[in-house]
Scaffold this motif. Structure first.
Motif, PDB file in Angstrom:
ATOM      1  N   LYS A 245      -8.581  12.728  -2.941  1.00 49.81           N
ATOM      2  CA  LYS A 245      -7.274  12.065  -3.022  1.00 49.81           C
ATOM      3  C   LYS A 245      -6.130  13.062  -3.022  1.00 49.81           C
ATOM      4  CE  LYS A 245      -8.982   8.027  -5.550  1.00 49.81           C
ATOM      5  NZ  LYS A 245     -10.402   8.380  -5.450  1.00 49.81           N
ATOM      6  N   LEU A 391      -0.109   6.056   1.418  1.00 44.59           N
ATOM      7  CA  LEU A 391      -0.812   4.773   1.453  1.00 44.59           C
ATOM      8  C   LEU A 391      -2.294   4.908   1.091  1.00 44.59           C
ATOM      9  CD1 LEU A 391      -0.780   1.738   2.089  1.00 44.59           C
ATOM     10  CD2 LEU A 391      -1.176   2.313   4.483  1.00 44.59           C
ATOM     11  N   SER A 394      -3.301   4.582  -2.632  1.00 44.96           N
ATOM     12  CA  SER A 394      -3.177   3.303  -3.335  1.00 44.96           C
ATOM     13  C   SER A 394      -4.555   2.717  -3.606  1.00 44.96           C
ATOM     14  CB  SER A 394      -2.349   2.316  -2.510  1.00 44.96           C
ATOM     15  OG  SER A 394      -1.082   2.863  -2.196  1.00 44.96           O
TER      16      SER A 394
END
Length: 777
Positions: A245, A391, A394
């Motif tokens: 991430k 994005l 998320s």
């Protein structure tokens, strides 16, 4: 294009950039120094925070001393040590009493009479005096928090204990609770409040335990079972999930910033230094010049990302290891450096992403008049790319076929899967991700080449903005059609007005046709039609030419667009189903569509006008007129100054898609906008576009209503075409036939000779000259 010339230009630009001390410091030296300096600052800050001490004023503590069974809360001007999660906070929080503030002692003792049952009662003089004294202490920083035990707190505790021991119900329901006063803008006060709250919660647990023991009730009765969640993932998998991430986001940000500043120096900087003309007069083609500069910018982009990644990784490893030694982190939970395969995959992904960012930055830098103006363009690029990179972070956003078609986002999700070791999942979508990235790279490079092919862009003179003269210039020196900037401003105004209208419109309890009609009229006339018409009147010299109203449409074009709309309907419906499979429709969107359908079914007749005709006028004709005048009129006319009709058609179609509400509408409207834009350019009239748009929207409504009638009447002629789960009109052979008919109609429009703008004529002449002679245009 000759690779030899590209290589020479690449070596020239690399040599010039390596001679620039500012570029070397920004690209190579700064990443190596930045993160170690940040790590050092972090340790210094940690040492500073460890020295911070807090003071807490306790009002009404005498009530806790008469009950011997109460567990200790305060011991020797400190909260009891067992009540702290971390032992060092026991010495850092000092407990004070009202006698420590003789100037405010009388006012502070009145705090024991504060109402704490949640009721809003009139404030007495004593309460006001206490509030003023407490505020003075907190604002001056003499204490960080004030803990108040109101009057009756001890008596209520004793009463509850007696009720538990005697197995009787406690009298009354209200319970005076302690109050913690603090100053939220003061970070130190806010942290102290949290620490005191934790102390009181633990002390409350000990009081509860004492009461249960006194009443011979086992403490375990309050917690009949415990919850023990167990993570089956290995430590390496947990670390890979964290790195997956973090790493792609930071690496892509570094790649973007590493590409931007060299691009500005290579284009806008050469304009200021006067060396760009020498390069353009060389035997190299403009495309070769662009590719040479592009490879230079890509080199700096990749190097910047790699150096930042290495410096951050080593510094982060050093900081976390030292914190784990001091007990701030457990050694087991401390992150290790990313595995080598993850770094290799990041290096591979850097190539196409750096190419995309480098081409975008190069085109923007070529458009800039100076380095100062070029630096302003970093913010728009960041505004476009940052959401695409954020994005995937998320919750719930996963790698699938729909997300793999989103530029940048698909690459980030693919890297996440690879870093986490999900190679089989990543292999399924590697082709669409790479295909979309390659297409975006080629489009960006093509855009950069077009910037270098336009003399009006390369040799624009720097100007100083004077607001008064600029406003006079807009009105006095109006062009026949709007400029690219004015068309972009029109799109921005439409989106902004839509945003505020959507916020101000409150949904009623019952979704009626009257509310739907009001929203349609406001959204079309105020949000779309008004900005375009006002800007056309104020900023253009020939409004009829801008809105494509000066030419009478041919009857053949009108019949052709009607046939085109009929042929496109099955294709559009099948495409909408495929879009729905790629991006599942949210329940809120389905509910909104059902509300709209219910409102349309209840349209009343007005005088002699039937209800269905009113619905078609509002849902089909009104949007067609307003949106076509705005997007195929003003916006498309401004975008045609880009230099090629297809750039204008695609950009206006994307803008047309953005103004729609739902994601599926945006995609469908963008594809339909390309077709309508092509019709507008070829026919040079807005009327075929309005007719095509109206028929298209009418078919969406009419065919759905006819399908309901056909299902209810199996013997009707419509049932043969529209009834059943797989209607004949939407079967794949029918869709393929309709697609072929639509393509033939569009191909017939291709032969229509349309008038070209000056930019399009110059681009066409340059292409013809390049095909004939092969020399640079």
């Amino acid at each position: 294009m000759q690779f030899k010339n590209v290589k020479l230009i690449y070596l020239r630009e690399m040599r010039d950039q390596l001679r620039d001390r500012r570029t070397l410091f920004l690209i190579a030296v700064l990443p190596l120094l930045l993160y170690p300096l940040l790590g050092t600052s972090f340790f210094q800050l940690t040492q500073f925070l460890q020295k911070v001490e807090a003071r807490v004023l306790v009002v009404g503590s005498r009530q806790l001393r008469s009950a011997e069974w109460l567990p200790p809360l305060i011991e020797d001007d400190r909260f009891a040590q067992p009540l702290f999660d971390q032992a060092e906070w026991h010495e850092k929080i000092e407990v004070l009493t009202p006698r420590d503030f003789p100037d405010l002692a009388d006012d502070l003792r009145k705090g024991k009479d504060l109402p704490t049952d949640g009721k809003q009662e009139p404030i007495s003089a004593d309460e006001a005096a206490f509030d003023a004294a407490a505020k003075e202490l907190l604002d001056s920083g003499r204490v960080e928090a004030i803990l108040v035990f109101p009057n009756g707190f001890e008596e209520r505790l004793v009463e509850v204990r007696r009720a538990l021991v005697e197995r009787t119900a406690a009298a009354g329901t209200s319970f005076p609770s302690p109050i913690i006063l603090y100053n939220s803008p003061d970070d130190k006060s806010q942290v102290t409040q949290l620490r005191v709250l934790q102390v009181l919660q633990r002390w409350r647990g000990e009081v509860t335990e004492q009461n249960l023991n006194a009443s011979n009730v086992p403490v375990e009765a309050t917690t009949p079972f415990e919850l023990f969640p167990r993570d089956v993932a290995q430590a390496q998998q947990r670390q890979a999930a964290v790195w997956s991430k973090v790493l792609p986001f930071f690496v892509f940000i570094w790649a973007l910033t590493g590409a931007f500043y060299p691009a500005v120096d290579l284009c806008a900087g050469e304009k200021e230094r006067g060396t760009l003309e020498t390069l353009l007069t060389s035997p190299a083609l403009r495309r070769e010049i662009v590719w040479g500069k592009l490879l230079t910018v890509m080199t700096f982009s990749v190097v910047t990302a790699i150096l930042n990644l290495g410096s951050l990784g080593l510094t982060g490893k050093f900081v976390i290891d030292n914190l784990s030694k001091t007990g701030a982190f457990n050694a087991i939970d401390a992150l290790s450096l990313p595995p080598l395969p993850s770094l290799l995959w990041l290096a591979v992904a850097l190539i196409p992403i750096s190419a995309l960012f480098s081409a975008l930055c190069l085109a923007c830098a070529a458009f800039a008049r100076s380095t100062k103006e070029g630096q302003y363009y970093l913010m728009p690029i960041m505004l476009v790319t940052m959401p695409l990179m954020m994005l995937p972070m998320s919750p719930g956003v996963e790698l699938n076929l729909g997300n793999s078609f989103v530029p940048v986002t698909g690459m980030v999700l693919l890297l996440r899967s690879v870093i986490e070791g999900q190679y089989a999942e990543a292999l399924r979508f590697v082709v669409p991700v790479l295909a979309v990235t390659f297409i975006c790279c080629m489009l960006a490079i093509r855009w950069a080449e077009e910037q270098f092919n336009r003399e009006s862009v390369l040799f624009r003179e720097s100007e100083r903005l004077e607001l008064g003269r600029w406003l006079v210039h807009l009105v006095r020196d109006r062009q026949a059609t709007p400029s690219f900037a004015q068309a972009s401003l029109c799109v921005a105004l439409i989106l902004i007005v839509q945003f505020f209208v959507s916020l101000s419109a409150a949904a009623p309890d019952e979704f009626t046709f009257a509310f739907l009609a009001k929203m349609l009229i406001v959204s079309q006339l105020a949000c779309v039609f008004a900005p375009a018409i006002l800007m056309t009147i104020m900023l253009t010299r020939e409004p009829a030419r801008t809105l494509l109203l000066q030419r009478t449409p041919r009857w053949g074009h009108l019949f052709g667009v009607v046939a085109l709309a009929l042929a496109l309907h099955p294709v559009v419906v099948r495409a909408a189903e495929y879009i729905g499979s790629l991006y599942p429709i949210p329940e809120a969107t389905v509910h909104a569509a059902q509300q709209i359908e219910g409102a349309l079914n209840s349209v009343p007749d007005m005088w002699i006008v039937p209800g269905w005709l009113i619905a078609l006028a509002l849902m089909a004709l009104l949007p067609a007129v307003c949106e076509e005048l705005a997007f195929r009129g003003f916006v498309l006319s401004g975008f045609r100054h880009v230099g090629h009709k297809w750039w204008a058609i695609v950009l206006s179609a994307v803008a047309f898609g953005f103004v729609h509400t739902f994601l599926h509408q945006k995609i469908s409207a963008t594809m339909m906008g390309v077709i309508i834009g092509y019709v507008a350019v070829q026919t040079e009239s807005i009327w075929p576009c309005i007719l095509l748009h109206t028929v298209h929207n009418s078919l969406q409504l009419s065919v759905h209503k006819a399908a309901q009638i056909a299902t209810a009447n199996p013997e009707s002629p419509l049932a043969f075409l529209l009834s059943g789960e797989d209607p004949l009109i939407y079967r794949w052979p029918t869709v393929a036939l309709c697609a072929a008919i639509a393509a033939s109609i569009l191909w017939n429009l291709h032969g229509v000779r349309h008038s070209r703008t000056a930019e399009e004529q110059l681009e066409e002449a340059r292409q013809q000259q390049g095909r004939r002679s092969g020399v640079p245009a």
